[in-house]
Motif scaffolding. Structure first.
Motif, PDB file in Angstrom:
ATOM      1  N   ALA A 132       0.854  -1.184   0.000  1.00 24.38           N
ATOM      2  CA  ALA A 132       0.000   0.000   0.000  1.00 24.38           C
ATOM      3  C   ALA A 132       0.889   1.232   0.000  1.00 24.38           C
ATOM      4  CB  ALA A 132      -0.920   0.011   1.221  1.00 24.38           C
ATOM      5  N   VAL A 133       0.379   2.304  -0.565  1.00 27.05           N
ATOM      6  CA  VAL A 133       1.111   3.564  -0.590  1.00 27.05           C
ATOM      7  C   VAL A 133       1.134   4.156   0.815  1.00 27.05           C
ATOM      8  CG1 VAL A 133       1.106   5.914  -1.512  1.00 27.05           C
ATOM      9  CG2 VAL A 133       0.536   3.988  -2.994  1.00 27.05           C
ATOM     10  N   LYS A 139      -1.881   8.426  -4.618  1.00 29.25           N
ATOM     11  CA  LYS A 139      -1.852   7.214  -5.439  1.00 29.25           C
ATOM     12  C   LYS A 139      -0.978   7.442  -6.673  1.00 29.25           C
ATOM     13  CE  LYS A 139      -4.865   5.067  -2.796  1.00 29.25           C
ATOM     14  NZ  LYS A 139      -4.999   6.082  -1.725  1.00 29.25           N
ATOM     15  N   LEU A 140      -1.049   8.643  -7.245  1.00 32.68           N
ATOM     16  CA  LEU A 140      -0.241   8.947  -8.425  1.00 32.68           C
ATOM     17  C   LEU A 140       1.243   8.876  -8.091  1.00 32.68           C
ATOM     18  CD1 LEU A 140       0.087   9.861 -11.338  1.00 32.68           C
ATOM     19  CD2 LEU A 140      -0.183  12.237 -10.553  1.00 32.68           C
ATOM     20  N   GLU A 141       1.620   9.404  -6.939  1.00 35.21           N
ATOM     21  CA  GLU A 141       3.028   9.339  -6.527  1.00 35.21           C
ATOM     22  C   GLU A 141       3.478   7.886  -6.363  1.00 35.21           C
ATOM     23  OE1 GLU A 141       3.351  13.563  -4.046  1.00 35.21           O
ATOM     24  OE2 GLU A 141       2.646  11.741  -3.048  1.00 35.21           O
ATOM     25  N   PHE A 191       7.810   4.160   0.958  1.00 31.27           N
ATOM     26  CA  PHE A 191       6.905   5.023   0.209  1.00 31.27           C
ATOM     27  C   PHE A 191       5.816   4.233  -0.514  1.00 31.27           C
ATOM     28  CE2 PHE A 191      11.085   7.070   0.451  1.00 31.27           C
ATOM     29  CZ  PHE A 191      10.738   8.218   1.157  1.00 31.27           C
ATOM     30  N   SER A 192       6.205   3.418  -1.490  1.00 26.98           N
ATOM     31  CA  SER A 192       5.219   2.629  -2.241  1.00 26.98           C
ATOM     32  C   SER A 192       5.234   1.158  -1.850  1.00 26.98           C
ATOM     33  CB  SER A 192       5.485   2.741  -3.748  1.00 26.98           C
ATOM     34  OG  SER A 192       6.685   2.066  -4.097  1.00 26.98           O
ATOM     35  N   GLY A 193       6.190   0.758  -1.026  1.00 25.37           N
ATOM     36  CA  GLY A 193       6.355  -0.647  -0.687  1.00 25.37           C
ATOM     37  C   GLY A 193       7.434  -1.317  -1.499  1.00 25.37           C
ATOM     38  N   GLY A 194       7.806  -0.704  -2.621  1.00 26.23           N
ATOM     39  CA  GLY A 194       8.878  -1.251  -3.444  1.00 26.23           C
ATOM     40  C   GLY A 194       8.539  -2.593  -4.042  1.00 26.23           C
ATOM     41  N   SER A 195       7.390  -2.689  -4.691  1.00 24.60           N
ATOM     42  CA  SER A 195       6.951  -3.972  -5.246  1.00 24.60           C
ATOM     43  C   SER A 195       7.700  -4.349  -6.518  1.00 24.60           C
ATOM     44  CB  SER A 195       5.449  -3.948  -5.532  1.00 24.60           C
ATOM     45  OG  SER A 195       5.048  -5.113  -6.238  1.00 24.60           O
ATOM     46  N   MET A 196       7.528  -3.556  -7.584  1.00 22.60           N
ATOM     47  CA  MET A 196       8.110  -3.826  -8.910  1.00 22.60           C
ATOM     48  C   MET A 196       7.551  -5.086  -9.545  1.00 22.60           C
ATOM     49  SD  MET A 196      12.100  -3.169  -7.868  1.00 22.60           S
ATOM     50  CE  MET A 196      11.810  -3.705  -6.169  1.00 22.60           C
ATOM     51  N   ASN A 197       6.574  -5.723  -8.893  1.00 27.24           N
ATOM     52  CA  ASN A 197       6.163  -7.053  -9.308  1.00 27.24           C
ATOM     53  C   ASN A 197       4.680  -7.252  -9.032  1.00 27.24           C
ATOM     54  OD1 ASN A 197       5.727  -9.840  -9.564  1.00 27.24           O
ATOM     55  ND2 ASN A 197       7.781 -10.345  -8.850  1.00 27.24           N
ATOM     56  N   PRO A 198       3.824  -7.203 -10.070  1.00 29.42           N
ATOM     57  CA  PRO A 198       2.385  -7.389  -9.848  1.00 29.42           C
ATOM     58  C   PRO A 198       2.038  -8.726  -9.194  1.00 29.42           C
ATOM     59  CG  PRO A 198       2.786  -6.450 -12.015  1.00 29.42           C
ATOM     60  CD  PRO A 198       4.138  -6.836 -11.465  1.00 29.42           C
ATOM     61  N   ALA A 199       2.785  -9.774  -9.505  1.00 28.75           N
ATOM     62  CA  ALA A 199       2.507 -11.063  -8.883  1.00 28.75           C
ATOM     63  C   ALA A 199       2.839 -11.027  -7.395  1.00 28.75           C
ATOM     64  CB  ALA A 199       3.305 -12.167  -9.572  1.00 28.75           C
ATOM     65  N   ARG A 200       3.969 -10.419  -7.049  1.00 30.72           N
ATOM     66  CA  ARG A 200       4.371 -10.304  -5.642  1.00 30.72           C
ATOM     67  C   ARG A 200       3.321  -9.563  -4.831  1.00 30.72           C
ATOM     68  NH1 ARG A 200       4.592  -8.972  -1.289  1.00 30.72           N
ATOM     69  NH2 ARG A 200       6.340  -8.465   0.105  1.00 30.72           N
ATOM     70  N   SER A 212      -7.809  -2.911  -2.501  1.00 31.74           N
ATOM     71  CA  SER A 212      -8.051  -1.479  -2.576  1.00 31.74           C
ATOM     72  C   SER A 212      -6.993  -0.723  -3.375  1.00 31.74           C
ATOM     73  CB  SER A 212      -8.153  -0.888  -1.166  1.00 31.74           C
ATOM     74  OG  SER A 212      -6.966  -1.143  -0.422  1.00 31.74           O
ATOM     75  N   GLU A 213      -5.736  -1.180  -3.320  1.00 34.70           N
ATOM     76  CA  GLU A 213      -4.671  -0.459  -4.027  1.00 34.70           C
ATOM     77  C   GLU A 213      -3.893  -1.351  -4.989  1.00 34.70           C
ATOM     78  OE1 GLU A 213      -2.191   1.867  -1.447  1.00 34.70           O
ATOM     79  OE2 GLU A 213      -3.879   2.815  -0.444  1.00 34.70           O
ATOM     80  N   ILE A 214      -4.417  -2.523  -5.267  1.00 34.17           N
ATOM     81  CA  ILE A 214      -3.666  -3.459  -6.097  1.00 34.17           C
ATOM     82  C   ILE A 214      -3.426  -2.908  -7.494  1.00 34.17           C
ATOM     83  CG2 ILE A 214      -5.709  -4.706  -6.884  1.00 34.17           C
ATOM     84  CD1 ILE A 214      -2.197  -6.155  -6.129  1.00 34.17           C
ATOM     85  N   TRP A 215      -4.324  -2.045  -7.984  1.00 33.08           N
ATOM     86  CA  TRP A 215      -4.158  -1.492  -9.336  1.00 33.08           C
ATOM     87  C   TRP A 215      -2.840  -0.728  -9.469  1.00 33.08           C
ATOM     88  CZ3 TRP A 215      -3.707   3.758 -10.229  1.00 33.08           C
ATOM     89  CH2 TRP A 215      -4.064   4.608  -9.172  1.00 33.08           C
TER      90      TRP A 215
END
Length: 250
Positions: A132-133, A139-141, A191-200, A212-215
């Motif tokens: 989550a942000v 959300k844009l950031e 800040f954003s969680g540092g995902s870089m990975n939609p599957a993760r 809620s924020e997966i998009w």
């Protein structure tokens, strides 16, 4: 120029392709199990849901090491993507067909979901943390942060693994890919969680039932990965060989 190719069902369902999907499933499962598990372990040891600087470093190192191993174990079978954004970036550069890429996505997301279900079971029902942000960020950031760090990841994949001119540099590709993910988590984690990975991000979201924020973690990484594939593929690789029937990338 975008080099997307649709591909054929026959190629995408060949024995080699099916083995690649299984390799992506297993490698992504093990990566997510270690990555998400490191966050759960930290929470268990500290009884604190909020990571402090030491916890951030621990989680970043765990993700870096797990991805290094995951890419290494799947590289000779599927190319070791473990990430829909990497698959998309490679598809933009003409290194994998759209149909095969979709099956990669399914295997990667399913592997992440199974990993999180296993973590929930073996930790006696601990809540799986979702991305989550951070409070105070828009959300844009968050999307822009994910675009930038995923661009760095997929650009690294191209430079060390997908570029036909890579030579001996390809031998350290898994290390470089793991390192950039660890470094980006250190930079973007708070800040954003540092995902870089939609599957993760999708595995924890499915298991926790929180979409809620997966998009953010699909839009940002896919844009970043696509830009990296477009820029590196067009400017630095330039030429384009026919897509192999079942190989992910050279």
């Amino acid at each position: 120029m975008v080099k997307l190719a649709l591909g054929s069902i026959g190629d995408s369902l060949s024995v080699g392709s099916l083995k690649a999907y299984l390799a992506e499933f297993i490698a992504t499962l093990l990566f997510v199990f270690a990555g998400v598990g490191s966050a759960l372990a930290y929470n268990k040891l500290t009884s604190d849901a909020a990571l402090d600087p030491a916890g951030l470093v621990a989680v970043a190192v765990a993700h870096a090491l797990a991805l290094f191993v995951g890419v290494s174990m799947a590289a000779n079978i599927s190319g070791g993507h473990l990430n829909p954004a990497v698959t998309f970036g490679l598809a933009i550069g003409g290194n994998i067909t759209i149909l095969t890429g979709v099956f990669y996505w399914i295997a990667q997301v399913f592997g992440s979901i199974v990993a999180c279900l296993l973590l929930e079971f073996v930790t006696n029902g601990m809540s799986v943390p979702t991305h989550a942000v951070a409070t105070g960020m828009s959300k844009l950031e968050g999307v822009v942060m994910e675009i930038v760090i995923t661009f760095g990841l997929v650009y690294t994949v191209y430079a060390t693994a997908a570029d036909p001119k890579k030579g001996s540099l390809g031998t350290i590709a898994p290390i470089a890919i793991g390192f950039i993910v660890g470094a980006n988590i250190l930079a973007a984690g708070p800040f954003s969680g540092g995902s870089m990975n939609p599957a993760r991000s999708s595995g924890p979201a499915v298991v926790a039932g929180d979409f809620s924020e997966i998009w953010i973690y699909w839009v940002g990484p896919l844009i970043g990965g696509g830009l990296a594939g477009l820029i590196y593929g067009d400017i630095f690789i330039g030429s384009h060989d026919p897509i192999p029937a079942s190989d992910a990338y050279p």
